[in-house]
Design a protein around this motif. Structure first.
Motif, PDB file in Angstrom:
ATOM      1  N   THR A  33      33.868  19.579  -5.161  1.00 49.63           N
ATOM      2  CA  THR A  33      33.999  19.396  -3.720  1.00 49.63           C
ATOM      3  C   THR A  33      32.921  18.444  -3.230  1.00 49.63           C
ATOM      4  N   PHE A  34      33.326  17.454  -2.462  1.00 51.30           N
ATOM      5  CA  PHE A  34      32.366  16.469  -1.974  1.00 51.30           C
ATOM      6  C   PHE A  34      31.532  17.100  -0.860  1.00 51.30           C
ATOM      7  N   PRO A  35      30.238  16.822  -0.824  1.00 49.61           N
ATOM      8  CA  PRO A  35      29.384  17.464   0.188  1.00 49.61           C
ATOM      9  C   PRO A  35      29.618  16.877   1.576  1.00 49.61           C
ATOM     10  N   THR A  62      36.490  15.245  -5.492  1.00 51.98           N
ATOM     11  CA  THR A  62      36.575  14.061  -6.349  1.00 51.98           C
ATOM     12  C   THR A  62      36.739  14.491  -7.796  1.00 51.98           C
ATOM     13  N   PRO A  63      37.629  13.828  -8.551  1.00 50.97           N
ATOM     14  CA  PRO A  63      37.818  14.182  -9.965  1.00 50.97           C
ATOM     15  C   PRO A  63      36.974  13.336 -10.912  1.00 50.97           C
ATOM     16  N   LYS A  64      36.187  12.416 -10.364  1.00 48.68           N
ATOM     17  CA  LYS A  64      35.398  11.520 -11.208  1.00 48.68           C
ATOM     18  C   LYS A  64      34.009  11.355 -10.626  1.00 48.68           C
ATOM     19  N   GLY A  65      33.098  10.926 -11.467  1.00 52.42           N
ATOM     20  CA  GLY A  65      31.768  10.590 -11.025  1.00 52.42           C
ATOM     21  C   GLY A  65      31.544   9.090 -11.075  1.00 52.42           C
ATOM     22  N   GLY A  66      30.433   8.628 -10.504  1.00 49.31           N
ATOM     23  CA  GLY A  66      30.107   7.216 -10.526  1.00 49.31           C
ATOM     24  C   GLY A  66      30.489   6.505  -9.247  1.00 49.31           C
ATOM     25  N   ASP A 116      32.878  -0.390   8.327  1.00 51.73           N
ATOM     26  CA  ASP A 116      33.839  -0.184   7.231  1.00 51.73           C
ATOM     27  C   ASP A 116      33.567   1.191   6.628  1.00 51.73           C
ATOM     28  N   CYS A 117      34.629   1.845   6.183  1.00 53.97           N
ATOM     29  CA  CYS A 117      34.504   3.187   5.591  1.00 53.97           C
ATOM     30  C   CYS A 117      35.580   3.336   4.531  1.00 53.97           C
ATOM     31  N   ARG A 118      35.147   3.812   3.356  1.00 54.05           N
ATOM     32  CA  ARG A 118      36.083   4.081   2.269  1.00 54.05           C
ATOM     33  C   ARG A 118      35.622   5.323   1.503  1.00 54.05           C
ATOM     34  N   TYR A 119      36.615   6.140   1.155  1.00 55.61           N
ATOM     35  CA  TYR A 119      36.345   7.297   0.310  1.00 55.61           C
ATOM     36  C   TYR A 119      37.252   7.210  -0.913  1.00 55.61           C
ATOM     37  N   ARG A 120      36.630   7.068  -2.087  1.00 56.61           N
ATOM     38  CA  ARG A 120      37.347   6.885  -3.348  1.00 56.61           C
ATOM     39  C   ARG A 120      38.320   5.702  -3.267  1.00 56.61           C
ATOM     40  N   ILE A 176      27.464   6.835  -1.523  1.00 57.03           N
ATOM     41  CA  ILE A 176      27.110   8.190  -1.977  1.00 57.03           C
ATOM     42  C   ILE A 176      28.169   8.644  -2.968  1.00 57.03           C
ATOM     43  N   PHE A 177      27.744   9.119  -4.142  1.00 58.52           N
ATOM     44  CA  PHE A 177      28.688   9.518  -5.185  1.00 58.52           C
ATOM     45  C   PHE A 177      28.007  10.536  -6.103  1.00 58.52           C
ATOM     46  N   PHE A 178      28.830  11.238  -6.889  1.00 59.46           N
ATOM     47  CA  PHE A 178      28.321  12.138  -7.914  1.00 59.46           C
ATOM     48  C   PHE A 178      27.970  11.336  -9.167  1.00 59.46           C
ATOM     49  N   GLU A 179      26.846  11.686  -9.752  1.00 61.50           N
ATOM     50  CA  GLU A 179      26.475  11.025 -11.004  1.00 61.50           C
ATOM     51  C   GLU A 179      27.452  11.394 -12.120  1.00 61.50           C
ATOM     52  N   ALA A 180      27.829  12.651 -12.178  1.00 57.03           N
ATOM     53  CA  ALA A 180      28.810  13.144 -13.148  1.00 57.03           C
ATOM     54  C   ALA A 180      29.386  14.434 -12.586  1.00 57.03           C
ATOM     55  N   LEU A 181      30.438  14.918 -13.217  1.00 51.92           N
ATOM     56  CA  LEU A 181      31.073  16.140 -12.736  1.00 51.92           C
ATOM     57  C   LEU A 181      30.401  17.403 -13.250  1.00 51.92           C
ATOM     58  N   ASN A 182      29.413  17.249 -14.093  1.00 51.25           N
ATOM     59  CA  ASN A 182      28.689  18.451 -14.500  1.00 51.25           C
ATOM     60  C   ASN A 182      27.695  18.847 -13.411  1.00 51.25           C
TER      61      ASN A 182
END
Length: 532
Positions: A85-87, A201-205, A163-167, A413-419
């Protein structure tokens, strides 16, 4: 296997200690109380049993004392997930009010409290703002609402968001929620307010999170008129990444993003789990900002009620709101509760001094939540825009290249990895471990078990029944039986009447067998008389 009891041992009552020792499963008692052993051997066995029992009790006392200290340990584990879940992401412009939206009425009410202006300085300040002076005969409004001032004069997201984009998918102001903080009007992405579905999000990076381009609008920043506590000297936005259940405390926990840079924020989710008392100090009961205790106590004491899930930041805000409402009779606009919002004069005279005094004293005692989520962050930046990009953005947004360089920033802003990491407090010594240690010490030193304790309790019941209740019962209920001497005299008298002496001279003695036979026939007591 113990040998069978002899005839004398079999006749011992159950309350006799020798009978109990010969059948008890506790080691050593049979050698101490058993019959036939020399006194020296019994003494040695008694000393060995007492020494083993004392060692056992000492070990048990140590284990019980260690358990009563309620130790805990912390376990760190890394887990994997297919989707996270994205913060929630809260953005605030460092400048709280736009200069083009301030009016003479705003300066009359909020100038002394929020800007540090004296009434005689209003005209000069309006000239510094590029605004016309107050018209002749100006009359201020009878009332003034600070929250409405920030909502009207604060930076609008529609103007800031370029501008705004999510994934990779476009987003806009409709994906943000307006929220008031101590920095003024702010905006939260993916807040989950009003039952909105949370993004995941199903991916990181990079490219799998939120990417926004913002215009900080430096031309709308207020002039620095005087060095007061609330005067901002920086330019840019403040950002806080938090969970949806946790209110932002962006003035204390937010990080900055400056114009002219693209800021990359790599996040890693951390799940924290703490133990309640007595092992830890966590709490899961929210603090009601409107709850007033009957007796004075700690400001941060949680109180039950219908309230959002407990969080550390929510507890602090509720504690601050309760304190300011009790001191000033109102609350600041970013605080929860049902108290009315403070007026600008109350802000200056009471609310700000009271809140600053509370923060200096650190009087809010808010324990850690029993379960919480936080996000570790790593920031990196690059200069932007490049010269070709500056020309393109200037044409696109109808601005100059200098304006683009001084006002535009990009936040990624993104997750480094899904762990993600789990930090969990666990009990260092469970009740099952205490019972296991006691059982092991009991078997090692005295050769006993739980059933041995039941045997001892059963023996104590036998002793109580036989020696206390038994004697009292039989003394009252047993009938009076004739003595053996009376039976003997009665038997002899009956024999004289049945066998008279007919010859002269002394009577020959009567054999005992004859007496026994006669008594058996008449009174059926041959056995007793024969024994006598």
């Amino acid at each position: 296997m113990k040998p069978p009891a002899g005839p004398e041992e079999a006749r011992l009552p159950a309350s006799d200690i020798r009978a109990f020792a010969s059948s008890c499963t506790m080691h050593g008692l049979g050698h101490v109380f058993g019959p036939g052993a020399p006194p020296a051997r019994r003494g040695l066995w008694a000393a060995a049993v007492l020494l083993a029992l004392a060692t056992f009790l000492y070990q048990v006392a140590g284990r019980v004392h260690y358990y009563s200290e309620f130790h805990h340990e912390t376990a760190l584990e890394e887990r994997e997930s297919r989707r996270l879940t994205f913060p929630a992401v809260t953005l605030c412009n460092v400048n709280p009010l736009r200069r083009s939206r301030l009016t003479p009425n705003d300066l009359h009410w909020a100038g002394p409290a929020l800007l540090g202006l004296e009434p005689a300085e209003h005209a000069a300040y309006l000239r510094a703002l590029g605004r016309p002076p107050a018209p002749p005969g100006f009359m201020p409004s009878p009332t003034f609402d600070v929250a409405r001032l920030y909502a009207r004069a604060g930076h609008a997201l529609e103007d800031m968001l370029l501008d705004c984009r999510y994934r990779g998918w476009p987003c806009g102001p409709e994906n943000f929620t307006t929220i008031f903080t101590r920095m003024g009007q702010c905006y939260t992405f993916n807040s989950g307010a009003d039952g909105a579905e949370l993004l995941s999000t199903p991916k990181g990076g990079m490219g799998n999170g939120l990417e926004v381009m913002l215009d900080v609008q430096q031309e709308e920043y207020l002039p620095v008129w005087r060095d007061v506590e609330e005067t901002p000297f920086e330019v840019g936005v403040r950002v806080q990444i938090h969970t949806q259940e946790e209110p932002p405390l962006i003035d204390q926990l937010g990080f900055g993003a400056a114009p002219g840079y693209q800021t990359f924020v790599s996040c890693q989710k951390q799940q924290l789990s703490f133990l309640p008392p007595p092992w830890g100090d966590c709490s899961s009961v929210s603090l009601d900002p409107d709850f007033e205790p009957e007796a004075p106590g700690p400001l941060g004491t949680p109180s039950p009620g219908l309230s959002p899930p407990y969080s550390l930041m929510g507890c602090r805000l509720a504690c601050q709101s309760r304190y300011v409402a009790r001191k000033c009779g109102c609350r600041m606009m970013h605080m929860p509760g049902s108290a009315p919002v403070c007026s600008p004069q109350q802000y200056k005279d009471c609310a700000h001094p009271a809140l600053d005094a509370l923060l200096r004293k650190d009087a809010c005692r808010c324990p850690n939540p029993c379960a919480s989520t936080r996000y570790a962050k790593e920031l990196s930046m690059v200069r932007m825009p490049s010269r070709p990009a500056a020309r393109y953005l200037a044409r696109k947004h109808n601005r100059s290249e200098a304006y683009i360089a001084e006002n535009v920033l990009v936040l990624d802003i993104f997750f480094e990895a899904l762990n993600y990491e789990t930090v969990e407090q666990k009990k260092a010594y469970e009740m099952s471990e205490l019972l296991g240690d006691i059982g092991g010490q009991m078997g090692l030193f005295i050769g006993a078990s739980l059933l041995t304790i039941l045997e001892i309790l059963d023996y104590l019941c036998e002793v109580f029944w036989d020696r206390v209740l038994g004697r009292l019962f039989w003394n009252r209920k047993r009938p009076q039986r004739p003595s053996s001497a009376n039976l003997l005299q009665e038997g002899l008298g009956s024999h004289r009447t049945q066998v008279p002496h007919l010859g002269p001279g002394p009577r020959p003695p009567t054999p005992c067998s004859a007496v026994a036979k006669t008594l058996s026939a008449s009174h059926r007591t041959c056995y007793l008389v024969t024994r006598l």
